[in-house]
Design an enzyme around this catalytic site. Sequence first.
Site, mmCIF file in Angstrom:
data_model
loop_
_atom_site.group_PDB
_atom_site.id
_atom_site.type_symbol
_atom_site.label_atom_id
_atom_site.label_comp_id
_atom_site.label_asym_id
_atom_site.label_seq_id
_atom_site.Cartn_x
_atom_site.Cartn_y
_atom_site.Cartn_z
ATOM 1 C CB THR A 33 -6.789 2.597 -4.939
ATOM 2 O OG1 THR A 33 -6.195 1.369 -4.511
ATOM 3 C CG2 THR A 33 -8.103 2.768 -4.205
ATOM 4 C CB SER B 88 -0.906 0.014 1.236
ATOM 5 O OG SER B 88 -1.575 1.256 1.363
#
Length: 390
Positions: free
Chosen positions: A193, A143
């Site tokens: 994302t 992430s």
Amino acid sequence: MTEIEKDVQINHSLDNIEEESASANKVPYKASEAEKPLDIINVFDLELEAEKVIPKGGYGYISSGAGDLWTIKQNIESFNHKLIVPRVLKNIEHPDQRTSVFGSELATPIIMAPVAAHGLANVAAEPATAKAVAESGSIMTISSYANKPFKEISTAGAGAPQWFQFYMSKDDGINRDILDEAKANGVKAIVLTADATVGGNREADKRNGFVFPLGMPIVQAYQSGVGQSMDSVYGSSKQVLSPKDVEFIASYSGLPVFVKGVQSAEDAIISLASGAGGIWVTNHGGRQLDGGPAAFDSLQGVAEAVDRKVPIVFDSGVRRGQHVFKALASGADLVAIGRPAIYGLALGGSQGVKSVFDHFKHELEIVMQLAGTKTVEDVKNTVLLDNPRA
């Protein structure tokens, strides 16, 4: 009230907020230091046990979702909308879970989803997760909001394939620098994302007054993470995304780009037209738009639109081996797990994460054999039945 008096009142209010924030930040965040294998019956048990060791604010951030939590519940329940037909006399023993993607050979189609701030669960954070995922023969998705830098996570992965989930900065110069660092550390794909241009209505975070207690070194050029709410973190990232962003990332990085957050055939087609090298079907684990469809209910329609042109990754609500099987049979090439692995991290560190992957792999092996499927390709070619009672 004069303008001067108004300014004084505003400044006094800001000072109070800063003092309250500073006071809250003086309380040290005590994540787990556990490092041990876990004896897992099911991952629902892990969630209950993890609540005992993860501080309240961190646990609320990890476990909860948006609004009334309707979509987060539907993510799990939706797998019952389809049925697996048991098969017999298929001459199968020890099904083979091996698969591949972009030239990476994997021991299982189960990969690690991108999850922010592993340090909330365990002080060993992302490197511990990366080590376990590598030992499981799978892919770690890093992430942007990781608590450790690329180098530490890459080193812990010991050469196993890693992907990078990208939250873009509003500054393309910073975006180029982050992509350069990702490539320098061996990242094999970029995951954009696209469903989090604003934070979902996460009431648990508001009730707990949760702010991140740990830094985010990968994106430190445009936000620190420490003391920020989730809304503030998202607000610091790029909030206007278009197909041009996919084109930019693909062109600049030269790597396959997954568009993450796709739940409609229309968005899949737009993503492919903009140069996406993969589609990631998810509703962010029910953390963004409450009242939206379960991710699994969206998967088949997206897969039909993609028509095997690029790989599809699926996540959201995966808690059982049969969930993995049903996702593969509905069009996914890989299935990602998030929260269960983080609960394993909290309870057992790297060994705990490895135990979670081993558990999922074991359950999937049972389902594959009872469904008469020897390989992952056999699973993908399985026809599921509609559940008449769903």
